[in-house]
Design a protein around this motif. Structure first.
Motif, PDB file in Angstrom:
ATOM      1  N   ARG A   1     -51.394 -32.585-165.480  1.00 38.24           N
ATOM      2  CA  ARG A   1     -51.603 -34.013-165.253  1.00 38.24           C
ATOM      3  C   ARG A   1     -50.634 -34.548-164.197  1.00 38.24           C
ATOM      4  NH1 ARG A   1     -52.935 -36.980-171.078  1.00 38.24           N
ATOM      5  NH2 ARG A   1     -54.782 -35.722-171.594  1.00 38.24           N
ATOM      6  N   ALA A   2     -49.431 -33.995-164.165  1.00 41.09           N
ATOM      7  CA  ALA A   2     -48.487 -34.416-163.132  1.00 41.09           C
ATOM      8  C   ALA A   2     -48.994 -34.082-161.733  1.00 41.09           C
ATOM      9  CB  ALA A   2     -47.134 -33.756-163.371  1.00 41.09           C
ATOM     10  N   LYS A   3     -49.870 -33.097-161.638  1.00 43.29           N
ATOM     11  CA  LYS A   3     -50.485 -32.730-160.352  1.00 43.29           C
ATOM     12  C   LYS A   3     -51.835 -33.408-160.147  1.00 43.29           C
ATOM     13  CE  LYS A   3     -49.228 -30.520-157.692  1.00 43.29           C
ATOM     14  NZ  LYS A   3     -48.452 -30.925-156.504  1.00 43.29           N
ATOM     15  N   GLY A   4     -52.222 -34.317-161.039  1.00 44.96           N
ATOM     16  CA  GLY A   4     -53.481 -35.029-160.882  1.00 44.96           C
ATOM     17  C   GLY A   4     -54.695 -34.244-161.321  1.00 44.96           C
ATOM     18  N   ILE A   5     -54.522 -33.252-162.187  1.00 44.88           N
ATOM     19  CA  ILE A   5     -55.630 -32.429-162.675  1.00 44.88           C
ATOM     20  C   ILE A   5     -55.932 -32.832-164.115  1.00 44.88           C
ATOM     21  CG2 ILE A   5     -56.398 -30.079-163.174  1.00 44.88           C
ATOM     22  CD1 ILE A   5     -54.497 -29.100-161.017  1.00 44.88           C
ATOM     23  N   PRO A   6     -57.155 -33.274-164.421  1.00 46.83           N
ATOM     24  CA  PRO A   6     -57.485 -33.677-165.804  1.00 46.83           C
ATOM     25  C   PRO A   6     -57.340 -32.497-166.763  1.00 46.83           C
ATOM     26  CG  PRO A   6     -59.152 -34.440-164.261  1.00 46.83           C
ATOM     27  CD  PRO A   6     -58.284 -33.492-163.509  1.00 46.83           C
TER      28      PRO A   6
ATOM     29  N   ARG B   1     -63.741 -21.869-158.069  1.00 48.96           N
ATOM     30  CA  ARG B   1     -63.198 -22.263-156.761  1.00 48.96           C
ATOM     31  C   ARG B   1     -64.228 -23.034-155.958  1.00 48.96           C
ATOM     32  NH1 ARG B   1     -61.283 -16.795-156.870  1.00 48.96           N
ATOM     33  NH2 ARG B   1     -59.015 -16.729-157.278  1.00 48.96           N
ATOM     34  N   ALA B   2     -65.503 -22.688-156.129  1.00 47.03           N
ATOM     35  CA  ALA B   2     -66.565 -23.333-155.350  1.00 47.03           C
ATOM     36  C   ALA B   2     -67.028 -24.640-155.961  1.00 47.03           C
ATOM     37  CB  ALA B   2     -67.755 -22.378-155.224  1.00 47.03           C
ATOM     38  N   ALA B   3     -66.424 -25.054-157.087  1.00 50.51           N
ATOM     39  CA  ALA B   3     -66.839 -26.301-157.721  1.00 50.51           C
ATOM     40  C   ALA B   3     -66.544 -27.477-156.801  1.00 50.51           C
ATOM     41  CB  ALA B   3     -66.111 -26.479-159.049  1.00 50.51           C
ATOM     42  N   PRO B   4     -67.427 -28.496-156.766  1.00 53.39           N
ATOM     43  CA  PRO B   4     -67.192 -29.653-155.893  1.00 53.39           C
ATOM     44  C   PRO B   4     -65.947 -30.422-156.333  1.00 53.39           C
ATOM     45  CG  PRO B   4     -69.026 -30.058-157.376  1.00 53.39           C
ATOM     46  CD  PRO B   4     -68.684 -28.614-157.530  1.00 53.39           C
ATOM     47  N   ALA B   5     -65.418 -31.222-155.445  1.00 54.74           N
ATOM     48  CA  ALA B   5     -64.163 -31.935-155.715  1.00 54.74           C
ATOM     49  C   ALA B   5     -64.392 -33.200-156.529  1.00 54.74           C
ATOM     50  CB  ALA B   5     -63.461 -32.275-154.402  1.00 54.74           C
TER      51      ALA B   5
ATOM     52  N   PHE C   1     -63.338 -29.046-164.679  1.00 49.41           N
ATOM     53  CA  PHE C   1     -63.825 -28.609-163.378  1.00 49.41           C
ATOM     54  C   PHE C   1     -65.180 -29.262-163.148  1.00 49.41           C
ATOM     55  CE2 PHE C   1     -60.648 -25.440-164.040  1.00 49.41           C
ATOM     56  CZ  PHE C   1     -60.263 -25.012-162.779  1.00 49.41           C
ATOM     57  N   PRO C   2     -65.332 -29.993-162.032  1.00 50.24           N
ATOM     58  CA  PRO C   2     -66.646 -30.574-161.731  1.00 50.24           C
ATOM     59  C   PRO C   2     -67.731 -29.505-161.763  1.00 50.24           C
ATOM     60  CG  PRO C   2     -64.993 -31.411-160.217  1.00 50.24           C
ATOM     61  CD  PRO C   2     -64.336 -30.315-160.995  1.00 50.24           C
ATOM     62  N   ARG C   3     -68.870 -29.882-162.276  1.00 47.96           N
ATOM     63  CA  ARG C   3     -70.051 -29.049-162.460  1.00 47.96           C
ATOM     64  C   ARG C   3     -69.942 -28.156-163.693  1.00 47.96           C
ATOM     65  NH1 ARG C   3     -74.608 -26.840-160.398  1.00 47.96           N
ATOM     66  NH2 ARG C   3     -74.962 -24.622-160.821  1.00 47.96           N
ATOM     67  N   TYR C   4     -68.763 -27.619-164.021  1.00 48.45           N
ATOM     68  CA  TYR C   4     -68.629 -26.677-165.138  1.00 48.45           C
ATOM     69  C   TYR C   4     -68.011 -27.303-166.386  1.00 48.45           C
ATOM     70  CZ  TYR C   4     -69.831 -23.135-161.734  1.00 48.45           C
ATOM     71  OH  TYR C   4     -70.496 -22.398-160.791  1.00 48.45           O
ATOM     72  N   GLY C   5     -67.517 -28.526-166.292  1.00 51.35           N
ATOM     73  CA  GLY C   5     -66.974 -29.184-167.469  1.00 51.35           C
ATOM     74  C   GLY C   5     -65.605 -28.657-167.846  1.00 51.35           C
ATOM     75  N   TRP C   6     -65.342 -28.662-169.144  1.00 48.49           N
ATOM     76  CA  TRP C   6     -64.037 -28.244-169.654  1.00 48.49           C
ATOM     77  C   TRP C   6     -63.969 -26.723-169.743  1.00 48.49           C
ATOM     78  CZ3 TRP C   6     -60.437 -31.783-169.593  1.00 48.49           C
ATOM     79  CH2 TRP C   6     -60.774 -33.124-169.762  1.00 48.49           C
ATOM     80  N   VAL C   7     -62.912 -26.152-169.139  1.00 49.09           N
ATOM     81  CA  VAL C   7     -62.715 -24.699-169.102  1.00 49.09           C
ATOM     82  C   VAL C   7     -61.379 -24.394-169.786  1.00 49.09           C
ATOM     83  CG1 VAL C   7     -62.493 -22.661-167.645  1.00 49.09           C
ATOM     84  CG2 VAL C   7     -64.022 -24.535-166.957  1.00 49.09           C
ATOM     85  N   PRO C   8     -61.341 -23.449-170.732  1.00 51.26           N
ATOM     86  CA  PRO C   8     -60.096 -23.173-171.471  1.00 51.26           C
ATOM     87  C   PRO C   8     -59.119 -22.308-170.680  1.00 51.26           C
ATOM     88  CG  PRO C   8     -61.876 -21.801-172.308  1.00 51.26           C
ATOM     89  CD  PRO C   8     -62.492 -22.718-171.297  1.00 51.26           C
ATOM     90  N   PHE C   9     -57.823 -22.618-170.859  1.00 49.48           N
ATOM     91  CA  PHE C   9     -56.729 -21.819-170.309  1.00 49.48           C
ATOM     92  C   PHE C   9     -55.640 -21.744-171.363  1.00 49.48           C
ATOM     93  CE2 PHE C   9     -58.937 -23.407-166.620  1.00 49.48           C
ATOM     94  CZ  PHE C   9     -58.920 -22.339-165.737  1.00 49.48           C
ATOM     95  N   ASP C  10     -54.962 -20.616-171.419  1.00 46.84           N
ATOM     96  CA  ASP C  10     -53.935 -20.396-172.437  1.00 46.84           C
ATOM     97  C   ASP C  10     -52.662 -19.908-171.764  1.00 46.84           C
ATOM     98  OD1 ASP C  10     -52.482 -20.013-174.705  1.00 46.84           O
ATOM     99  OD2 ASP C  10     -53.794 -18.500-175.596  1.00 46.84           O
TER     100      ASP C  10
END
Length: 648
Positions: free
Chosen positions: A442-447, A351-355, A481-490
């Motif tokens: 992606r439809a919400k603009g999230i990579p 949540r605290a990752a920069p935009a 996520f900026p600063r943390y890179g690619w984070v997995p979700f299932d």
């Protein structure tokens, strides 16, 4: 059974054992099946000298034809001529086995079967090879001994010499001693340190079902079948983690979606963090995994994301591409150790990752032409959730709770689409859930991107490793996520484990799993026996003989005892066996043939016809009497013949 016939059948058995060892690694082929049929014919049919001449003529013609084929392939087609060499080797072996019993081709038969066994070592040296090699050693010991007796009996004109079952059993036991001595030499022979090994079967080029170089939603049919084929095995040098069966073994990532299938763009800007950056920003605890093998046809290495360190233990080279996937090349089976930063960063850190971000992430925002319903659906689910993490969690939670997992494929093309899954069918396998989550993000603009690999596995208690099978193939999503890179979700519902695990309930699975544990130990302690394992084995052996106080507070030499009873047990067993065997040997009475033969030796020594009475074989004694012109040499040969038939 006459010596000549017994010898030929033993030699044919050597050829069959070498052929089995070769087929265990190279697989069955028409050439091997024809060779097996020819050797099987040689077991039950021995041609006459007339037929043998025709066989010899055909073998010469066949060799010339095979040589021409080999030269044509090598110099005209510029291809692999090794199949022609193998065909020639098998052709010669079968042809020699089909010659008459009078043919003096012992050395050719030995050499051809041994050459086939050596060729088998270039392929998969698994348990099948071990069984074939053991059978070959036993049959070779018997065959060479019987062949020697046959030639000696023919030389000294001893007719109707036969060997009994007891002689065959005793001679076969010598092969066991040979194998034990070879094993001891294998263990103690100094090993050189190396950075490669062979651990498993090389991929045949076909990609394992459930894991491929693209993800498609277009399949229709009845049901995805179970695939219990083991993809790779995992050891945990630091101890089995509590969540071993829940680890995600990441393989490939996909950035391009055309509405039906996911694929990889040929050129894409670099969108990854370095391993050191992942290690510093994600922090510990770090998980160390040692992985043996890859799925057949896979060109990537696996490991829990993110991999912060990877060290090959086999002859492969690896590199990270622009997406962060770990590719490899090399002729050896991949064996490697990975260190991963697991688990994912806590939600508060995300949540605290920069935009903002400095990377070009546009390829991970592209979408095909979709209906407006999909965009409205993404907006409705994420309404009231402002941050990136909250929107990801909202979409993930909605898919997990409102949809069902199934291995049944859609029945129509209309259902086998993303919109058919979202608005009509509302059930599917993992590729539908990962595609839906990535597209909605992606439809919400999230990579976001689709990722395939394996989830979990089954713990093999016998081998102490995690077996990951084709049934564990899985797809999920990685979100940037900026600063943390690619984070997995299932987003796949939890019911997946129960559905996929049904393939392991078959009656053959426990036996297959147990055999896989044996095969794994074969590779670990035989094929991959290196200097480190040798030192550890010697250290464990020396610890067996080290003294420790058996009572707390006791000192060595007072009430101290042996820490382990194994050396005492081994010594006691060896002495007991020696006493039993020595007693049986002393108590065994001599037969009349043996007494007559010993009397003949003593008389020959006293008469000076045999200068060294204690040396030589019975057949050598018969030859010595014949050469010196001793009176009664023919009668002595008869006595020796009776002794040989009774003794052997």
């Amino acid at each position: 059974m006459p010596l000549a016939l017994l010898h030929r059948r033993l030699v044919v058995g050597m050829g069959l054992a070498a052929l089995a060892a070769f087929a265990a690694g190279a697989g069955l082929s028409p050439t091997l099946l024809l060779a097996a049929a020819g050797l099987g014919l040689a077991l039950c049919w021995q041609p006459s000298p007339e037929w043998s001449r025709w066989v010899e003529l055909a073998s010469r013609v066949g060799v010339v034809a095979l040589c021409a084929w080999m030269l044509y392939v090598a110099f005209v087609l510029v291809g692999d001529f090794m199949p022609a060499v193998l065909a020639m080797l098998l052709f010669l072996l079968v042809a020699e086995c089909l010659r008459s019993l009078e043919a003096r081709n012992d050395m050719r038969l030995y050499s051809l079967s041994f050459a086939l066994l050596i060729a088998a070592t270039a392929y998969y040296p698994g348990l099948g090879f071990a069984a074939g090699f053991t059978a070959y050693v036993a049959l070779a010991t018997l065959g060479m001994m019987v062949g020697f007796l046959r030639r000696q009996s023919e030389q000294f004109r001893l007719a109707n010499v036969r060997v009994g079952r007891r002689f065959l059993v005793t001679t076969a036991a010598l092969s066991g001693i040979t194998l034990l001595m070879s094993a001891a030499l294998f263990v103690v022979f100094p090993r050189l340190p190396r950075q490669w090994n062979v651990h498993g079967r090389r991929g045949a080029g076909e990609v394992m079902a459930g894991f491929s170089d693209q993800v498609s939603l277009g399949e229709v049919g009845s049901r995805i079948t179970s695939n219990p084929e083991i993809a790779f095995r995992v050891e945990f040098p630091d101890g089995r983690p509590a969540f071993a069966e829940g680890l995600y073994w990441r393989g490939r990532s996909f950035d391009r979606f055309d509405g039906v299938r996911w694929s990889r763009s040929r050129s894409i800007p670099s969108a990854r963090l370095s391993p050191s950056t992942y290690a510093s920003r994600w922090g510990g605890p770090f998980l160390r995994s040692r992985i043996f093998g890859v799925p057949p046809g896979a060109g990537v290495l696996f490991g829990p994301h993110p991999i912060v360190d990877l060290r090959p233990r086999s002859a492969i080279r690896h590199f990270n591409d622009a997406t962060g996937d770990v590719l490899f090349f090399g002729s050896d089976m991949p064996v490697y150790t990975v260190v991963s930063a697991a688990p994912s960063p806590p939600d508060d850190s995300l949540r605290a990752a920069p935009a903002g971000d400095y990377l070009d992430l546009r390829p991970y925002l592209r979408l095909p032409r979709l209906s407006e319903r999909v965009h409205r659906l993404a907006d409705s689910i994420t309404a009231g959730h402002a941050g990136r993490l909250e929107q990801v969690r909202a979409l993930e939670r909605w898919l997990k709770t409102e949809f069902a997992y199934t291995l049944d494929l859609p029945r129509t093309r209309a259902e086998a689409t993303l919109e058919g899954f979202l608005f009509r069918r509302r059930e599917g396998h993992c590729e539908y859930f990962s595609t839906a989550l990535a597209v909605l993000l992606r439809a919400k603009g999230i990579p976001a991107r689709n990722v395939t690999g394996f989830l979990g596995g089954e713990w093999n208690q016998f081998g102490e490793y995690l077996a990951v099978t084709g049934n564990d193939a899985h797809a999920w999503v990685e979100v940037w996520f900026p600063r943390y890179g690619w984070v997995p979700f299932d987003a796949t519902p939890p019911g997946r484990a129960g559905v996929v695990g049904r393939g392991r309930d078959s009656w053959a699975w426990p036996a297959r799993f147990w055999l896989d544990g044996i095969e794994y130990r074969w590779y670990k302690w035989v094929i991959d026996y290196n200097l480190d394992k040798q030192i550890a084995l010697f250290r464990d052996f020396s610890d067996m003989f080290s003294r420790e106080p058996s009572v707390p507070g006791a000192t060595e030499g007072n009430d101290g005892g042996w820490r382990r009873p194994l050396p005492w047990a081994m010594g006691t067993l060896a002495v007991a066996l020696w006493v039993i065997l020595a007693g049986r040997r002393r108590g065994r009475p001599l037969g009349p043939e043996s007494r007559a033969y010993l009397a003949l030796r003593r008389a020959s020594a006293r008469a000076g016809w045999l200068p060294h009475a204690g040396a030589g074989t019975p057949l050598a004694l018969a030859g010595a009497l014949a050469r010196t012109g001793a009176p009664g040499a023919e009668a002595a040969a008869g006595v020796i013949g009776l002794y040989v038939r009774a003794r052997f």
